[in-house]
Write a protein that holds these residues in place. Structure first.
Motif, PDB file in Angstrom:
ATOM      1  N   LYS A  10       0.830  -1.245   0.127  1.00 43.59           N
ATOM      2  CA  LYS A  10       0.096  -0.086   0.102  1.00 43.59           C
ATOM      3  C   LYS A  10       0.872   1.320  -0.063  1.00 43.59           C
TER       4      LYS A  10
ATOM      5  N   THR B  27      -2.567  -0.475  -5.795  1.00 41.37           N
ATOM      6  CA  THR B  27      -4.129  -0.318  -5.666  1.00 41.37           C
ATOM      7  C   THR B  27      -4.378  -1.704  -5.067  1.00 41.37           C
TER       8      THR B  27
ATOM      9  N   GLU C  38      -4.589  -4.492  -7.514  1.00 42.35           N
ATOM     10  CA  GLU C  38      -3.081  -4.941  -7.572  1.00 42.35           C
ATOM     11  C   GLU C  38      -2.562  -5.739  -6.558  1.00 42.35           C
TER      12      GLU C  38
END
Length: 334
Positions: A153, A158, A161
């Protein structure tokens, strides 16, 4: 550490909520049941050896299989205290278990940390390179999954992802070989296994938990709230002695700490090896004497909320712990 299953929690909570504490007016409990760890020395065991527990005695009832299992045993009254990753404590508290963290007991610093390692010739250089790759962890829903997802993160991936990065459960003793053979793209290594792997060469860290988060206490010891209420003098003696043992290990020469651990293991006669403690480097605990900081829980509350494991605002850091019994916090509550 194992992932806490909601179905299991639903089954155990009625027993927990029925109350496992001391009856009103009864004498305080002075013998505390606990689970240990083979080939390792816990801080309460160290406190007992150093004479810090006063009239409180310890009763070993076996070795724990994981942190979540250890705090579940404490929550259900099978033991009197247990320790786990702070994120696991958050989840158990969210499930209404009446527990309270009273002291930190493990963590990461410059000497003691977990790293996420690749082969030295691996094309993986950044977090984005992990999309579609496999990372080996000891279990899901615990320390390493939380750290990995926090890393992804912070590196800008994202949620979709991040879901494409596959976490594979593998016994820690098999992780190094799996990375070297290419069965894993990244492997989680810590402690003796990390030290031995790095001695053999050929691996490099993609990142480490201490690089990501700075020095931090990662896990805490919990007591049941009814036990605290019914045994205030015992809890004060226990936590104070525990804290003094942590501070002793934080400030004494490494050789003295290792020698003391070896002596404890030899005396207790559990037919175990002391080889692991010879690799001990530091406590990894950020706060003096195990004093808990709110951020050590808030980091994982935020993660669990993002993961949908708990609802926003369901758990507050201030409700999870107290420093009231720790002498290094000046007796102040959380």
């Amino acid at each position: 550490m194992i992932k806490i299953r909601h179905a299991f929690l639903a089954a155990l909570l009625p027993a927990v909520l029925a109350g496992c504490g001391v009856a009103s007016g009864a004498a305080e409990v002075k013998v505390l049941r606990y689970q240990g760890s083979a080939g390792a020395v816990t801080f309460p065991e160290l406190a007992e050896e150093l004479g810090y527990l006063g009239d409180v005695k310890l009763k070993w009832v076996g070795n724990t299989t994981s942190g979540p299992q250890d705090i579940q045993s404490a929550a259900t009254g099978q033991t009197d205290f247990g320790g786990a990753f702070d994120g696991a404590i958050v989840k158990l508290k969210a499930a209404k278990a009446p527990i309270k963290a009273v002291i930190g007991y493990y963590g990461s610093d410059k000497d003691t940390f977990s790293g996420y390692y690749v082969n030295e010739n691996s094309p993986i250089k950044t977090a984005r390179d992990l999309i579609g790759k496999k990372i080996g962890v000891n279990t899901l829903g615990a320390h390493h999954e939380a750290v990995i997802k926090e890393y992804l993160k912070r590196q800008g991936l994202t949620p979709d992802e991040i879901k494409q990065v596959q976490l594979v459960v593998i016994p820690p003793v098999n992780t190094e070989q799996a990375v070297r053979q290419g069965r894993l793209d990244v492997g989680t290594l810590g402690g003796v296994l990390k030290d031995k792997a790095l001695e053999r060469g050929g691996l490099r860290p993609l990142f480490t938990d201490v690089d990501l988060l700075g020095p931090f206490t990662a896990g805490s010891v919990v007591l049941r709230e009814d036990f605290i209420a019914g045994n205030p003098a015992t809890v004060k003696t226990f936590v104070s002695g525990f804290a003094k043992a942590v501070e002793w290990a934080q400030t004494r020469p490494r050789a003295e700490v290792v020698a003391t651990f070896e002596r404890i293991i030899a005396k207790r006669g559990r037919n175990e090896s002391a080889d692991t403690v010879r690799f001990w480097k530091s406590t990894g605990i950020a706060g003096k004497g195990g004093v808990i900081a709110a951020k050590e829980f808030q980091t994982w509350i935020d993660w669990l909320e993002r993961e949908g494991e708990i609802k926003p605002g369901q758990v507050k850091a201030a409700d999870l712990y107290t420093n009231a019994f720790n002498p290094y916090a000046g007796g102040s509550a959380s």
